[in-house]
Design a protein around this motif. Sequence first.
Motif, short mmCIF file in Angstrom:
data_model
loop_
_atom_site.label_atom_id
_atom_site.label_comp_id
_atom_site.label_asym_id
_atom_site.label_seq_id
_atom_site.Cartn_x
_atom_site.Cartn_y
_atom_site.Cartn_z
N ILE A 118 29.65 -16.26 81.31
CA ILE A 118 28.51 -15.44 80.90
C ILE A 118 28.85 -14.59 79.67
N LEU A 119 30.09 -14.13 79.55
CA LEU A 119 30.45 -13.23 78.46
C LEU A 119 30.37 -13.91 77.09
N PRO A 120 31.06 -15.04 76.87
CA PRO A 120 30.88 -15.68 75.55
C PRO A 120 29.48 -16.24 75.35
N LEU A 121 28.85 -16.71 76.43
CA LEU A 121 27.50 -17.27 76.30
C LEU A 121 26.50 -16.22 75.85
N SER A 122 26.54 -15.04 76.46
CA SER A 122 25.59 -13.98 76.09
C SER A 122 25.83 -13.49 74.67
N SER A 123 27.08 -13.47 74.22
CA SER A 123 27.36 -13.06 72.85
C SER A 123 26.78 -14.05 71.85
N VAL A 124 26.91 -15.35 72.15
CA VAL A 124 26.36 -16.37 71.26
C VAL A 124 24.84 -16.30 71.24
N LEU A 125 24.22 -16.19 72.41
CA LEU A 125 22.76 -16.16 72.48
C LEU A 125 22.20 -14.89 71.84
N GLY A 126 22.96 -13.80 71.86
CA GLY A 126 22.51 -12.58 71.22
C GLY A 126 22.33 -12.75 69.72
N GLY A 127 23.07 -13.70 69.14
CA GLY A 127 22.93 -13.96 67.72
C GLY A 127 21.60 -14.58 67.35
N VAL A 128 20.90 -15.17 68.32
CA VAL A 128 19.59 -15.77 68.05
C VAL A 128 18.57 -14.71 67.66
N VAL A 129 18.71 -13.50 68.24
CA VAL A 129 17.79 -12.41 67.90
C VAL A 129 17.96 -12.03 66.44
N ASP A 130 19.21 -11.87 65.99
CA ASP A 130 19.47 -11.56 64.58
C ASP A 130 18.94 -12.68 63.69
N PHE A 131 19.15 -13.92 64.12
CA PHE A 131 18.69 -15.06 63.35
C PHE A 131 17.18 -15.03 63.17
N ALA A 132 16.45 -14.72 64.23
CA ALA A 132 14.99 -14.72 64.17
C ALA A 132 14.48 -13.69 63.17
N LEU A 133 15.11 -12.51 63.16
CA LEU A 133 14.70 -11.47 62.21
C LEU A 133 15.00 -11.88 60.78
N ALA A 134 16.19 -12.42 60.56
CA ALA A 134 16.58 -12.82 59.20
C ALA A 134 15.77 -14.02 58.72
N PHE A 135 15.29 -14.85 59.65
CA PHE A 135 14.50 -16.02 59.29
C PHE A 135 13.18 -15.59 58.63
N LEU A 136 12.63 -14.48 59.06
CA LEU A 136 11.40 -13.98 58.46
C LEU A 136 11.60 -13.65 56.98
N VAL A 137 12.80 -13.16 56.63
CA VAL A 137 13.12 -12.86 55.24
C VAL A 137 13.15 -14.16 54.42
N LEU A 138 13.71 -15.22 55.01
CA LEU A 138 13.74 -16.51 54.32
C LEU A 138 12.33 -16.99 54.00
N ILE A 139 11.42 -16.86 54.95
CA ILE A 139 10.03 -17.26 54.70
C ILE A 139 9.44 -16.45 53.56
N GLY A 140 9.74 -15.14 53.55
CA GLY A 140 9.27 -14.29 52.47
C GLY A 140 9.82 -14.71 51.11
N LEU A 141 11.11 -15.07 51.07
CA LEU A 141 11.72 -15.54 49.82
C LEU A 141 11.10 -16.85 49.35
N MET A 142 10.83 -17.75 50.28
CA MET A 142 10.22 -19.03 49.93
C MET A 142 8.83 -18.81 49.33
N ILE A 143 8.06 -17.90 49.92
CA ILE A 143 6.73 -17.60 49.39
C ILE A 143 6.84 -16.96 48.00
N TYR A 144 7.81 -16.07 47.85
CA TYR A 144 8.01 -15.40 46.56
C TYR A 144 8.32 -16.41 45.46
N TYR A 145 9.25 -17.33 45.72
CA TYR A 145 9.61 -18.31 44.69
C TYR A 145 8.52 -19.36 44.50
#
Length: 288
Positions: A128-155
């Motif tokens: 559970i310990l390494p698994l939860s740490s890895v899955l926690g990174g998905v939350v950060d990924f989802a937030l940063a993914f929104l920035v990528l969409i914004g950059l794509m629209i900008y360019y």
Amino acid sequence: MTAEIKKHEPMTVYIKPTKGWASLNLRDLWTYRELVYFMIWRDLKVRYKQTVLGISWAILQPFLQMVVFSIFFGNLAKVPTDNGIPYPIFSYAAILPFTIFTKALNDASRSLVGHQNMVSKIYFPRLILPLSSVLGGVVDFALAFLVLIGLMIYYAITGGFHFFINAAWLALPFFILLALVSGLGVALWLSALFVQYRDVGYLIPFLAELWKFVSPVVYSSSLIPEKWQMLYSLNPMVGVINGFRWALLGAPSPFGMGLTISTVIAIILLASGLVYFRRMERTFADTI
């Protein structure tokens, strides 16, 4: 009277460590699924506790990496991209999935030692310990993914870059899963080794940086000579990054022998990591 007393005597059950190559017992993860949710939530709260910007760091870290890479590799070194894709979104589309992998190396690999009081005092599936740490990174990924969409629209508006939401986007969950499988596989090996050998803690930052530059994060994998492409694909993050760029930015398709090799290696890393982790699990409480 004697029989009645014996009937109510407490029974002692001895829990013995498993011997040999223990069964994986993955069903325990479902039994303790609420603990997985709790550990993910706790990891997020602790990570950004007492910070001024809070969870905004999940966006700032990959964004600032993109800015630095764009200045040095895009503007100064003039590193070419696939199909003329603007370098900022070309590099950012690689930084996103690699962040999941980096979190597995830096956080999940240290999860057992970081929670040594839990490991040594109470029972729960240590996976559970390494698994939860890895899955926690998905939350950060989802937030940063929104920035990528914004950059794509900008360019798309200012730079003549064209993108379309098409069927290729449906492949994104597969490449995200491949990144998670790769990261968890490596983390299982390193977290189990870290319990025995604290030298691993000094190796992890170096390994994370080395892995970044042997992955096509700041450059295109097309720069690798054709005769080395199969060997290069032994790095599972090659298939992940090429897949992201294809699905989102219209880069060349990653499907072929290279992606097959990357997928097989990721599965091997996870399967071997699970077996090794379970084999060493019985020694964690005594060694840590």
